[in-house]
Design a protein around this motif. Structure first.
Motif, PDB file in Angstrom:
ATOM      1  N   PHE A 115      14.521  24.495  15.693  1.00 55.52           N
ATOM      2  CA  PHE A 115      15.060  23.326  16.392  1.00 55.52           C
ATOM      3  C   PHE A 115      15.588  23.704  17.777  1.00 55.52           C
ATOM      4  O   PHE A 115      15.318  23.020  18.765  1.00 55.52           O
ATOM      5  CB  PHE A 115      16.180  22.659  15.584  1.00 55.52           C
ATOM      6  N   LEU A 116      16.336  24.801  17.848  1.00 51.84           N
ATOM      7  CA  LEU A 116      16.900  25.198  19.133  1.00 51.84           C
ATOM      8  C   LEU A 116      15.812  25.627  20.112  1.00 51.84           C
ATOM      9  O   LEU A 116      15.881  25.301  21.308  1.00 51.84           O
ATOM     10  CB  LEU A 116      17.931  26.310  18.935  1.00 51.84           C
ATOM     11  N   ASN A 117      14.805  26.350  19.625  1.00 51.67           N
ATOM     12  CA  ASN A 117      13.683  26.714  20.502  1.00 51.67           C
ATOM     13  C   ASN A 117      12.981  25.469  21.035  1.00 51.67           C
ATOM     14  O   ASN A 117      12.605  25.400  22.206  1.00 51.67           O
ATOM     15  CB  ASN A 117      12.679  27.603  19.759  1.00 51.67           C
ATOM     16  N   ARG A 118      12.787  24.490  20.157  1.00 50.56           N
ATOM     17  CA  ARG A 118      12.115  23.255  20.561  1.00 50.56           C
ATOM     18  C   ARG A 118      12.941  22.504  21.607  1.00 50.56           C
ATOM     19  O   ARG A 118      12.415  22.048  22.618  1.00 50.56           O
ATOM     20  CB  ARG A 118      11.875  22.397  19.317  1.00 50.56           C
ATOM     21  N   ARG A 119      14.248  22.393  21.378  1.00 47.27           N
ATOM     22  CA  ARG A 119      15.123  21.709  22.332  1.00 47.27           C
ATOM     23  C   ARG A 119      15.115  22.432  23.683  1.00 47.27           C
ATOM     24  O   ARG A 119      15.044  21.815  24.740  1.00 47.27           O
ATOM     25  CB  ARG A 119      16.570  21.658  21.824  1.00 47.27           C
ATOM     26  N   GLU A 158      38.703  18.062  18.092  1.00 46.09           N
ATOM     27  CA  GLU A 158      38.877  16.708  18.643  1.00 46.09           C
ATOM     28  C   GLU A 158      37.751  16.364  19.617  1.00 46.09           C
ATOM     29  O   GLU A 158      37.212  15.256  19.594  1.00 46.09           O
ATOM     30  CB  GLU A 158      40.226  16.596  19.353  1.00 46.09           C
ATOM     31  N   LEU A 159      37.368  17.316  20.458  1.00 45.28           N
ATOM     32  CA  LEU A 159      36.282  17.086  21.410  1.00 45.28           C
ATOM     33  C   LEU A 159      34.984  16.797  20.667  1.00 45.28           C
ATOM     34  O   LEU A 159      34.257  15.858  21.003  1.00 45.28           O
ATOM     35  CB  LEU A 159      36.121  18.309  22.318  1.00 45.28           C
ATOM     36  N   ASN A 160      34.694  17.580  19.634  1.00 43.66           N
ATOM     37  CA  ASN A 160      33.489  17.368  18.826  1.00 43.66           C
ATOM     38  C   ASN A 160      33.487  15.983  18.187  1.00 43.66           C
ATOM     39  O   ASN A 160      32.458  15.304  18.149  1.00 43.66           O
ATOM     40  CB  ASN A 160      33.368  18.433  17.742  1.00 43.66           C
ATOM     41  N   VAL A 189      24.501  17.893  22.809  1.00 41.57           N
ATOM     42  CA  VAL A 189      25.868  18.306  23.092  1.00 41.57           C
ATOM     43  C   VAL A 189      26.071  19.667  22.445  1.00 41.57           C
ATOM     44  O   VAL A 189      25.846  19.831  21.250  1.00 41.57           O
ATOM     45  CB  VAL A 189      26.891  17.297  22.518  1.00 41.57           C
ATOM     46  N   ASP A 190      26.428  20.642  23.237  1.00 36.82           N
ATOM     47  CA  ASP A 190      26.686  21.987  22.716  1.00 36.82           C
ATOM     48  C   ASP A 190      28.153  22.313  22.958  1.00 36.82           C
ATOM     49  O   ASP A 190      28.590  22.359  24.110  1.00 36.82           O
ATOM     50  CB  ASP A 190      25.826  23.026  23.441  1.00 36.82           C
ATOM     51  N   VAL A 191      28.901  22.495  21.896  1.00 34.56           N
ATOM     52  CA  VAL A 191      30.297  22.910  22.004  1.00 34.56           C
ATOM     53  C   VAL A 191      30.475  24.098  21.074  1.00 34.56           C
ATOM     54  O   VAL A 191      30.284  23.971  19.861  1.00 34.56           O
ATOM     55  CB  VAL A 191      31.267  21.775  21.590  1.00 34.56           C
ATOM     56  N   PHE A 192      30.781  25.261  21.628  1.00 36.86           N
ATOM     57  CA  PHE A 192      30.976  26.430  20.770  1.00 36.86           C
ATOM     58  C   PHE A 192      31.829  27.456  21.496  1.00 36.86           C
ATOM     59  O   PHE A 192      31.893  27.488  22.729  1.00 36.86           O
ATOM     60  CB  PHE A 192      29.640  27.052  20.347  1.00 36.86           C
TER      61      PHE A 192
END
Length: 199
Positions: A115-119, A158-160, A189-192
């Motif tokens: 999925f991440l490669n495709r995105r 909270e942001l997520n 949306v990437d939050v990490f």
């Protein structure tokens, strides 16, 4: 006056080990993602999009359907041409119980990597295409942005939740919209947490 529709409470389908193993194949991830992004497809239309044979896509469609990841579209198609769609609702691939086994962990890693490669490839293709046709680029419909923050785990949560609520509200509002002028979009949306310096 009509009250505004309240967003539905977010409910993810947590994929069990069997569904994770069924999805853990590069072509199945691609098929699942195409159905998510572009809507109902046939084995033939999927074959055209993926470069595979319709026999291959048909086989993988049946494997996905066996685990209720997709379903046949009722009232559409014929005995020779069946239409398939993704089951509605959000899906979570992160199943801590399934990941306790080596097979479950490996399946989850394959799915997330595909999925991440495709995105990532879709984003790169978009950027490259946009640069070639800069005079046609509509900046109002695109946002590629990075913000670097210092947050506590509670603030990140909270942001997520706020991001998820906004995406869910928008998805609910426009679900099934298929009028002239609509285009498929993807919201990412990437939050990490970043690794500590030196890692």
């Amino acid at each position: 006056m009509t009250e505004p529709k309240k967003p539905a409470e977010r409910v993810d389908r947590l994929l069990d080990a069997g569904a994770l193993r069924a999805l853990a194949h590069p072509l199945r991830v691609e098929i699942y993602d195409i159905l998510s992004q572009y809507g109902p497809q046939t084995a033939s239309s999927l074959a055209a999009r993926t470069g595979e044979s319709s026999g291959s896509t048909s086989y993988h469609l049946r494997a996905l359907a066996k685990h209720d990841l997709i379903r046949e579209v009722e009232g559409r198609g014929s005995a020779r041409e069946r239409w398939w769609e993704r089951e509605p609702g959000s899906v979570s691939f992160y199943n801590p119980e399934a990941m306790k086994s080596p097979a479950g962990l490996a399946a989850t890693q394959v799915i997330m990597t595909e999925f991440l490669n495709r995105r990532h490839q879709q984003l790169l293709t978009f950027v490259t295409t946009s640069m070639r046709a800069a005079d046609e680029l509509n900046d109002d419909t695109t946002l590629i942005s990075t913000a670097n923050l210092r947050l506590t785990p509670a603030q990140a949560k909270e942001l997520n939740e706020r991001f998820s609520a906004l995406i869910d509200e928008t998805t609910d509002r426009y679900r099934g919209q298929d009028e002239e002028g609509t285009l498929p979009f993807t919201a990412r949306v990437d939050v990490f947490a970043l690794p500590e310096e030196g890692n």
